[in-house]
Design a protein around this motif. Structure first.
Motif, PDB file in Angstrom:
ATOM      1  N   GLU A   1       0.831  -1.215   0.000  1.00  0.00           N
ATOM      2  CA  GLU A   1       0.000   0.000   0.000  1.00  0.00           C
ATOM      3  C   GLU A   1       0.859   1.255   0.000  1.00  0.00           C
ATOM      4  OE1 GLU A   1      -3.099   2.578  -0.079  1.00  0.00           O
ATOM      5  OE2 GLU A   1      -3.244   0.421  -0.352  1.00  0.00           O
ATOM      6  N   ARG A   2       1.919   1.227   0.758  1.00  0.00           N
ATOM      7  CA  ARG A   2       2.783   2.407   0.847  1.00  0.00           C
ATOM      8  C   ARG A   2       3.586   2.651  -0.434  1.00  0.00           C
ATOM      9  NH1 ARG A   2       4.322   4.436   6.227  1.00  0.00           N
ATOM     10  NH2 ARG A   2       5.960   5.309   4.949  1.00  0.00           N
ATOM     11  N   ARG A   3       3.858   1.586  -1.192  1.00  0.00           N
ATOM     12  CA  ARG A   3       4.698   1.710  -2.382  1.00  0.00           C
ATOM     13  C   ARG A   3       3.916   1.570  -3.689  1.00  0.00           C
ATOM     14  NH1 ARG A   3      10.244   0.726  -1.687  1.00  0.00           N
ATOM     15  NH2 ARG A   3      10.244   1.456  -3.825  1.00  0.00           N
ATOM     16  N   ARG A   4       2.622   1.897  -3.655  1.00  0.00           N
ATOM     17  CA  ARG A   4       1.825   1.813  -4.879  1.00  0.00           C
ATOM     18  C   ARG A   4       2.466   2.628  -5.989  1.00  0.00           C
ATOM     19  NH1 ARG A   4      -2.546   4.620  -4.817  1.00  0.00           N
ATOM     20  NH2 ARG A   4      -1.997   5.725  -2.945  1.00  0.00           N
ATOM     21  N   SER A   5       2.273   2.177  -7.207  1.00  0.00           N
ATOM     22  CA  SER A   5       2.831   2.894  -8.357  1.00  0.00           C
ATOM     23  C   SER A   5       2.130   4.234  -8.539  1.00  0.00           C
ATOM     24  CB  SER A   5       2.667   2.070  -9.633  1.00  0.00           C
ATOM     25  OG  SER A   5       3.420   0.901  -9.551  1.00  0.00           O
ATOM     26  N   THR A   6       2.919   5.210  -8.915  1.00  0.00           N
ATOM     27  CA  THR A   6       2.375   6.525  -9.262  1.00  0.00           C
ATOM     28  C   THR A   6       2.839   6.856 -10.672  1.00  0.00           C
ATOM     29  OG1 THR A   6       4.285   7.626  -8.278  1.00  0.00           O
ATOM     30  CG2 THR A   6       2.351   7.334  -6.873  1.00  0.00           C
ATOM     31  N   ALA A   7       2.178   7.830 -11.269  1.00  0.00           N
ATOM     32  CA  ALA A   7       2.515   8.200 -12.644  1.00  0.00           C
ATOM     33  C   ALA A   7       2.572   9.713 -12.771  1.00  0.00           C
ATOM     34  CB  ALA A   7       1.477   7.641 -13.606  1.00  0.00           C
ATOM     35  N   VAL A   8       3.381  10.142 -13.708  1.00  0.00           N
ATOM     36  CA  VAL A   8       3.456  11.568 -14.040  1.00  0.00           C
ATOM     37  C   VAL A   8       3.286  11.719 -15.545  1.00  0.00           C
ATOM     38  CG1 VAL A   8       4.907  12.221 -12.087  1.00  0.00           C
ATOM     39  CG2 VAL A   8       5.970  11.471 -14.198  1.00  0.00           C
ATOM     40  N   VAL A   9       2.724  12.846 -15.939  1.00  0.00           N
ATOM     41  CA  VAL A   9       2.541  13.148 -17.356  1.00  0.00           C
ATOM     42  C   VAL A   9       3.805  13.815 -17.871  1.00  0.00           C
ATOM     43  CG1 VAL A   9       1.166  14.442 -19.025  1.00  0.00           C
ATOM     44  CG2 VAL A   9       0.071  13.410 -17.033  1.00  0.00           C
TER      45      VAL A   9
ATOM     46  N   LEU B   1      -5.801  -8.553  -2.332  1.00  0.00           N
ATOM     47  CA  LEU B   1      -4.381  -8.615  -2.685  1.00  0.00           C
ATOM     48  C   LEU B   1      -4.178  -8.969  -4.156  1.00  0.00           C
ATOM     49  CD1 LEU B   1      -3.033 -10.383   0.509  1.00  0.00           C
ATOM     50  CD2 LEU B   1      -2.659  -8.004  -0.150  1.00  0.00           C
ATOM     51  N   LEU B   2      -4.980  -9.891  -4.662  1.00  0.00           N
ATOM     52  CA  LEU B   2      -4.862 -10.269  -6.073  1.00  0.00           C
ATOM     53  C   LEU B   2      -5.289  -9.123  -6.984  1.00  0.00           C
ATOM     54  CD1 LEU B   2      -4.218 -12.469  -8.151  1.00  0.00           C
ATOM     55  CD2 LEU B   2      -6.613 -13.170  -7.988  1.00  0.00           C
ATOM     56  N   ALA B   3      -6.432  -8.518  -6.684  1.00  0.00           N
ATOM     57  CA  ALA B   3      -6.909  -7.406  -7.511  1.00  0.00           C
ATOM     58  C   ALA B   3      -5.939  -6.230  -7.474  1.00  0.00           C
ATOM     59  CB  ALA B   3      -8.295  -6.961  -7.039  1.00  0.00           C
ATOM     60  N   GLY B   4      -5.415  -5.936  -6.287  1.00  0.00           N
ATOM     61  CA  GLY B   4      -4.443  -4.846  -6.178  1.00  0.00           C
ATOM     62  C   GLY B   4      -3.175  -5.124  -6.955  1.00  0.00           C
ATOM     63  N   SER B   5      -2.693  -6.350  -6.887  1.00  0.00           N
ATOM     64  CA  SER B   5      -1.463  -6.700  -7.600  1.00  0.00           C
ATOM     65  C   SER B   5      -1.655  -6.654  -9.113  1.00  0.00           C
ATOM     66  CB  SER B   5      -0.988  -8.090  -7.179  1.00  0.00           C
ATOM     67  OG  SER B   5      -0.652  -8.101  -5.825  1.00  0.00           O
ATOM     68  N   VAL B   6      -2.778  -7.197  -9.561  1.00  0.00           N
ATOM     69  CA  VAL B   6      -3.046  -7.206 -11.006  1.00  0.00           C
ATOM     70  C   VAL B   6      -3.226  -5.782 -11.523  1.00  0.00           C
ATOM     71  CG1 VAL B   6      -4.761  -7.867 -12.740  1.00  0.00           C
ATOM     72  CG2 VAL B   6      -3.963  -9.541 -11.081  1.00  0.00           C
ATOM     73  N   ARG B   7      -4.021  -4.999 -10.808  1.00  0.00           N
ATOM     74  CA  ARG B   7      -4.287  -3.624 -11.258  1.00  0.00           C
ATOM     75  C   ARG B   7      -3.032  -2.759 -11.176  1.00  0.00           C
ATOM     76  NH1 ARG B   7      -5.725  -0.625 -14.694  1.00  0.00           N
ATOM     77  NH2 ARG B   7      -6.626   1.367 -14.156  1.00  0.00           N
ATOM     78  N   ASN B   8      -2.228  -2.967 -10.162  1.00  0.00           N
ATOM     79  CA  ASN B   8      -1.010  -2.178 -10.023  1.00  0.00           C
ATOM     80  C   ASN B   8       0.003  -2.531 -11.106  1.00  0.00           C
ATOM     81  OD1 ASN B   8       0.403  -0.219  -8.181  1.00  0.00           O
ATOM     82  ND2 ASN B   8       1.919  -1.851  -8.294  1.00  0.00           N
ATOM     83  N   ALA B   9       0.015  -3.778 -11.548  1.00  0.00           N
ATOM     84  CA  ALA B   9       0.962  -4.213 -12.577  1.00  0.00           C
ATOM     85  C   ALA B   9       0.547  -3.774 -13.973  1.00  0.00           C
ATOM     86  CB  ALA B   9       1.108  -5.731 -12.545  1.00  0.00           C
ATOM     87  N   TYR B  10      -0.703  -3.391 -14.126  1.00  0.00           N
ATOM     88  CA  TYR B  10      -1.210  -3.029 -15.443  1.00  0.00           C
ATOM     89  C   TYR B  10      -0.880  -1.573 -15.734  1.00  0.00           C
ATOM     90  CZ  TYR B  10      -4.440  -2.249 -19.301  1.00  0.00           C
ATOM     91  OH  TYR B  10      -4.973  -1.940 -20.512  1.00  0.00           O
TER      92      TYR B  10
END
Length: 185
Positions: free
Chosen positions: A25-33, A109-118
């Motif tokens: 949770e603390r290291r979720r991916s972030t994005a910048v434009v 955990l599965l949904a978070g991992s799959v969505r975070n990897a996408y």
């Protein structure tokens, strides 16, 4: 008596899975434009994908913990009979809640991992039309970690109640393998 080794192994695996869920949770991916070199288009650039690994690790450790717990208790329905009473009723209720919280934790955990990897590279027109860099919603891994914690607590209480009822059953008629055909066994 409940096996101390089973309890320690299960609680250790659950606590490590909980820690990995919190770390994910603390290291979720972030994005910048980021605009292209001519400033006509923009695309999303994502940072590290370490939280997917943490989420998958938590998922597997929680599953191993559940397998150890269910193997030790023979999944509540197999093995020796349990003595009727409060301990068996409590073990049955806790068994159902352990499975409920386990399935919710695994799904999060599965949904978070799959969505975070996408991660996709979204291209958009920079002039006037902002693009959206989709990332995992905040709290998915946290929910998985919370339900992992609930699974750990309920699992420990389930195993203690199950063991208490199993040990109270003793020999025949609940725990033994004798089939009584009459009063003269």
């Amino acid at each position: 008596m409940a096996s101390i080794i089973v309890q320690v192994v299960v609680i250790l695996l659950d606590l490590i899975a909980f820690g990995l869920g919190v770390a994910a949770e603390r290291r979720r991916s972030t994005a910048v434009v980021v605009p292209d070199s001519e400033q006509n288009y923009a695309h999303c650039v994502y940072d590290s994908d370490i939280s997917t690994g943490y989420g998958i690790g938590a998922l597997f450790l929680l599953a191993v913990s559940q397998i150890v717990l269910m193997t030790a208790s023979r999944c509540f329905c197999c093995g020796r009979g349990l003595k009727p009473g409060g301990s068996r009723a409590c073990a049955l209720i806790l068994f159902l809640f352990v499975w409920l919280t386990f399935l919710i934790a695994e799904a999060c955990l599965l949904a978070g991992s799959v969505r975070n990897a996408y991660h996709t590279r979204h291209w958009g027109i920079w002039n006037g039309n902002p693009i959206s860099c989709e990332t995992l919603r905040k709290g998915v891994f946290a929910a998985g970690a919370a339900f992992t914690f609930f699974t750990a607590i309920l699992g420990e209480f389930y195993y203690i109640s199950y063991s208490k009822s199993r040990d109270a059953a003793g020999g025949a008629p609940y725990g033994g393998s004798n089939i009584g055909m009459g009063p003269y066994n």
